[in-house]
Design a protein around this motif. Structure first.
Motif, PDB file in Angstrom:
ATOM      1  N   GLN A   1       0.850  -1.196   0.000  1.00 25.17           N
ATOM      2  CA  GLN A   1       0.000   0.000   0.000  1.00 25.17           C
ATOM      3  C   GLN A   1       0.882   1.241   0.000  1.00 25.17           C
ATOM      4  O   GLN A   1       1.792   1.367   0.827  1.00 25.17           O
ATOM      5  N   LEU A   2       0.629   2.131  -0.923  1.00 26.33           N
ATOM      6  CA  LEU A   2       1.317   3.416  -0.968  1.00 26.33           C
ATOM      7  C   LEU A   2       0.313   4.512  -0.638  1.00 26.33           C
ATOM      8  O   LEU A   2      -0.777   4.558  -1.222  1.00 26.33           O
ATOM      9  N   ILE A   3       0.671   5.368   0.313  1.00 23.18           N
ATOM     10  CA  ILE A   3      -0.209   6.463   0.723  1.00 23.18           C
ATOM     11  C   ILE A   3       0.532   7.778   0.523  1.00 23.18           C
ATOM     12  O   ILE A   3       1.595   8.003   1.107  1.00 23.18           O
ATOM     13  N   ASP A   4      -0.032   8.618  -0.323  1.00 25.44           N
ATOM     14  CA  ASP A   4       0.519   9.962  -0.514  1.00 25.44           C
ATOM     15  C   ASP A   4      -0.156  10.892   0.487  1.00 25.44           C
ATOM     16  O   ASP A   4      -1.297  11.302   0.302  1.00 25.44           O
ATOM     17  N   ALA A   5       0.564  11.204   1.565  1.00 21.91           N
ATOM     18  CA  ALA A   5       0.043  12.125   2.583  1.00 21.91           C
ATOM     19  C   ALA A   5       0.789  13.453   2.547  1.00 21.91           C
ATOM     20  O   ALA A   5       0.839  14.177   3.536  1.00 21.91           O
ATOM     21  N   SER A   6       1.356  13.769   1.386  1.00 18.10           N
ATOM     22  CA  SER A   6       2.139  15.007   1.275  1.00 18.10           C
ATOM     23  C   SER A   6       1.260  16.253   1.349  1.00 18.10           C
ATOM     24  O   SER A   6       1.767  17.362   1.521  1.00 18.10           O
ATOM     25  N   HIS A   7      -0.068  16.071   1.219  1.00 20.23           N
ATOM     26  CA  HIS A   7      -0.998  17.201   1.349  1.00 20.23           C
ATOM     27  C   HIS A   7      -1.764  17.138   2.673  1.00 20.23           C
ATOM     28  O   HIS A   7      -2.724  17.891   2.858  1.00 20.23           O
ATOM     29  N   CYS A   8      -1.338  16.251   3.550  1.00 23.27           N
ATOM     30  CA  CYS A   8      -2.067  16.027   4.808  1.00 23.27           C
ATOM     31  C   CYS A   8      -1.286  16.659   5.963  1.00 23.27           C
ATOM     32  O   CYS A   8      -0.600  15.974   6.729  1.00 23.27           O
ATOM     33  N   PHE A   9      -1.377  17.967   6.072  1.00 27.14           N
ATOM     34  CA  PHE A   9      -0.656  18.698   7.114  1.00 27.14           C
ATOM     35  C   PHE A   9      -1.298  20.063   7.291  1.00 27.14           C
ATOM     36  O   PHE A   9      -2.096  20.504   6.460  1.00 27.14           O
ATOM     37  N   GLU A  10      -0.928  20.718   8.366  1.00 28.50           N
ATOM     38  CA  GLU A  10      -1.324  22.111   8.583  1.00 28.50           C
ATOM     39  C   GLU A  10      -0.072  22.935   8.852  1.00 28.50           C
ATOM     40  O   GLU A  10       0.873  22.462   9.495  1.00 28.50           O
ATOM     41  N   ILE A  11      -0.067  24.156   8.359  1.00 29.38           N
ATOM     42  CA  ILE A  11       1.065  25.052   8.556  1.00 29.38           C
ATOM     43  C   ILE A  11       1.104  25.499  10.021  1.00 29.38           C
ATOM     44  O   ILE A  11       0.085  25.879  10.596  1.00 29.38           O
ATOM     45  N   ARG A  12       2.281  25.443  10.605  1.00 33.71           N
ATOM     46  CA  ARG A  12       2.447  25.900  11.985  1.00 33.71           C
ATOM     47  C   ARG A  12       2.337  27.424  12.055  1.00 33.71           C
ATOM     48  O   ARG A  12       2.753  28.125  11.125  1.00 33.71           O
ATOM     49  N   ARG A  13       1.819  27.894  13.161  1.00 38.29           N
ATOM     50  CA  ARG A  13       1.783  29.352  13.359  1.00 38.29           C
ATOM     51  C   ARG A  13       3.192  29.902  13.525  1.00 38.29           C
ATOM     52  O   ARG A  13       3.488  31.023  13.129  1.00 38.29           O
ATOM     53  N   ARG A  14       4.062  29.076  14.132  1.00 37.39           N
ATOM     54  CA  ARG A  14       5.444  29.506  14.308  1.00 37.39           C
ATOM     55  C   ARG A  14       6.365  28.320  14.030  1.00 37.39           C
ATOM     56  O   ARG A  14       6.219  27.259  14.626  1.00 37.39           O
ATOM     57  N   ALA A  15       7.287  28.515  13.115  1.00 40.46           N
ATOM     58  CA  ALA A  15       8.199  27.435  12.737  1.00 40.46           C
ATOM     59  C   ALA A  15       9.170  27.132  13.875  1.00 40.46           C
ATOM     60  O   ALA A  15       9.529  28.005  14.666  1.00 40.46           O
ATOM     61  N   ILE A  16       9.575  25.869  13.957  1.00 38.61           N
ATOM     62  CA  ILE A  16      10.638  25.456  14.870  1.00 38.61           C
ATOM     63  C   ILE A  16      11.778  24.967  13.997  1.00 38.61           C
ATOM     64  O   ILE A  16      11.735  23.860  13.463  1.00 38.61           O
ATOM     65  N   GLY A  17      12.783  25.799  13.821  1.00 42.54           N
ATOM     66  CA  GLY A  17      13.823  25.461  12.859  1.00 42.54           C
ATOM     67  C   GLY A  17      13.200  25.387  11.474  1.00 42.54           C
ATOM     68  O   GLY A  17      12.531  26.312  11.027  1.00 42.54           O
TER      69      GLY A  17
END
Length: 585
Positions: A412-428
């Motif tokens: 099974q291959l799952i493309d989850a490259s669009h499954c995220f939310e942008i952080r309000r503040r980056a850590i590194g």
């Protein structure tokens, strides 16, 4: 644990870690910025030990007076302390500060009072030399005073094992960044770890009496603690035993300290290079969860690894060795060798593990070994910018020794490259989070096991699941020859055989699902009638081209759409020229 909780904890823990790290202000001058962690990390461990032991300190001293003449006293003193370690020194941080003139002697006496397992932890920090430098720079007393402040309190009644793990994780990250470590030697944030644990436990037997979990590159052991936490969320009665190995002395020391405070067996946390100094030879585990370094060479381990590879099936590296510049696949082989007959592994890899190396190369042979044994269950592609120290794309590989029947022979291959939310503040470089909603979508895609299925909203957050036969990823690399001709155009024949022209030699990758001769007759002979295949040179290769499987071709504008757009542009340009030159119709 929900990501909301993670976010709330993250703020509080970051504040606590910042308070601790700010102690480094007193080190300016005697220590360079990249050396601050050499003081902060061991002092944080010592203070954690101190604050956990403080409530039972008097009990331990009283018990020590009773048993100090016995040959074996550890069991008595650990029972008195309530932990797997203890300290028999009369000093505490409070009494140390009461005698500033003798701070060095008394602090060393305090450290010497720790049990042997705590001493092992401190030895990995090379703390004696650090203390010497603090004494010479007149900072030892000041550092102890700051750690003894109310803000520096690290007792178990206020700071749980999980929270303390966050603190150590944050401090190690800061130290790593100040030291400029390699991009591949990164830390795994909790959102990714919880996704890995959910994938591992998706079909777990929760009636089991006990489970064993192994991390071959454990760092500060946060993957192990998260795995234990998630198992107990599902069934608090299951006994979870954690095992880990780590090569970095500081992070190993933190992991062992964490295990001692959590009440586990600190002897299960072992020091050494996993590739060249396997501390768990002959062991097998129910689960393996790891994020090994990638993009980092294995030259240091080369001699030992090659010696073990020669042992064949008696060792871990029989299938092949990857290129010397990237040892991540060696960790995959190590993990597979440690899986129990029903074992399951989640391991993070970068893209090169999918396709690097041609047919017959070590990397391709490792993929072949995994796929032909039907051990690859799934690969989940994550978005970029998921890690604190590197923004590259990464993948979670799920491998298991005994797939359920409906998954047998398939991947099974799952493309989850669009499954995220942008952080309000980056850590590194970490700018993306796998939230609860994201994790639920990915876990559902994995669990439901549907082909060409989309989970979520394609205009917002979503992932795509596809199912392939394992054979799909294999191919025969064939060498296509053409005859050599002399300057007059005649065939060059030697020993009764037409000689091939190496300048015209070509290769072709033929899917394993196709017969070589039929493919040759259909795809090659009609265009190159004098070609033939040298079957002695056929090599089998494997690659997993995820990008190709999930690539979306951009929508092409029709001619009429392009014409209308050009007309609008011409009208806009004409109007602008009128305004520019003040012309009138």
């Amino acid at each position: 644990m929900s990501n909301d909780k993670i976010s709330d904890v993250g703020i509080n823990i970051a504040e606590k870690a910042t308070v601790i790290w700010n102690v480094a202000d007193m080190l300016r001058g005697p220590f360079k910025p990249h050396e601050y962690g050499l003081v902060i990390l061991p002092m944080t461990v010592v203070k954690r030990f101190h604050d956990c032991l403080l409530p039972t300190h008097d009990n331990v001293l009283a018990q020590y007076e009773k048993v100090k003449h016995l040959a074996v006293i550890d069991a008595f003193l650990t029972r008195a302390s309530g932990y797997q370690f203890y300290n028999t020194s009369k000093f505490t941080f409070e009494t140390l500060l009461a005698d500033p003139d003798n701070i060095e002697t008394n602090f060393k006496d305090y450290l010497a009072g720790f049990s042997a397992n705590a001493q092992d932890v401190l030895s990995k920090f090379d703390f004696d030399n650090i203390i010497k430098r603090m004494v010479e720079s007149n900072t030892l007393y000041l550092i102890i005073k700051e750690f003894n402040s109310e803000k520096g309190y690290l007792g178990a009644d206020k700071i749980s094992a999980v929270d303390c793990g966050y603190i150590f994780e944050d401090l190690v990250r800061r130290f790593s960044e100040s030291f400029g470590e390699e991009a591949g030697a990164h830390f795994t944030s909790r959102d990714i770890i919880y996704l890995m644990t959910d994938l591992l436990l998706a079909d777990a037997n929760l009636d089991a009496g006990g489970m064993t979990v192994y991390d071959m590159t454990m760092g500060t052991s946060q993957m192990l603690s998260c795995m234990e936490e998630r198992i107990h969320d599902l069934n608090s009665d299951i006994e979870v035993t954690c095992f880990g190995q780590e090569f970095n002395p500081s992070t190993y020391a933190i992991a062992k300290a964490d295990m001692m405070i959590r009440g586990g067996d600190p002897d299960n946390m072992r020091f050494g290079d996993t590739l060249s100094d396997d501390q768990f030879e002959g062991f097998t585990f129910d689960y393996c969860i790891s994020n090994p370094p990638f993009g980092i060479d294995w030259k240091r381990e080369q001699k030992k690894v090659e010696e073990e590879a020669v042992r064949g099936e008696q060792g871990r590296f029989a299938p092949g060795l990857p290129k010397i510049s990237d040892g991540q696949q060696l960790f995959v082989l190590n993990g597979l060798s440690k899986l129990a007959p029903n074992g399951k592994m989640a391991i993070i890899q970068n893209a090169s593990a999918l396709f690097s190396g041609d047919a017959g190369s070590g990397s391709s042979n490792i993929r072949q070994y995994i796929l032909e044994n039907d051990w690859l269950d799934a690969i989940i592609q994550l978005s970029t910018n998921q890690f604190m120290n590197t923004g590259i794309g990464t993948y979670i590989w799920i491998l298991r020794k005994n797939k359920p029947s409906h998954r047998a022979g398939k991947v099974q291959l799952i493309d989850a490259s669009h499954c995220f939310e942008i952080r309000r503040r980056a850590i590194g470089t970490k700018r993306s989070d796998i939230t609860d909603a994201c994790r639920e979508l990915i876990s559902r895609a994995y669990g439901e096991y549907q082909n060409n299925a989309i989970y979520g909203n394609v205009n917002e957050i979503y992932c795509v699941s596809k199912i392939f036969d394992s054979e799909e990823f294999g191919y025969n690399k064939v060498v296509v020859e053409r005859p050599m001709r002399d300057k007059d155009g005649n065939l060059v024949i030697k020993n009764g055989k037409v000689q091939p022209d190496i300048t015209l030699r070509d290769t072709e990758n033929i899917p394993l699902s196709e017969e070589i001769d039929k493919y040759f007759e259909r795809e090659i002979l009609p265009y190159i009638p004098d070609a033939w295949i040298d079957k002695k040179k056929i090599k089998v290769g494997y690659e997993i081209p995820m990008t190709r499987y999930f690539y979306k071709f951009p929508k092409v504008e029709s001619a009429s759409e392009i014409a209308r757009r050009l007309e609008r542009l011409e009208a806009e340009i004409a109007e602008s020229l009128k305004i520019l030159f003040h012309t009138e119709d």
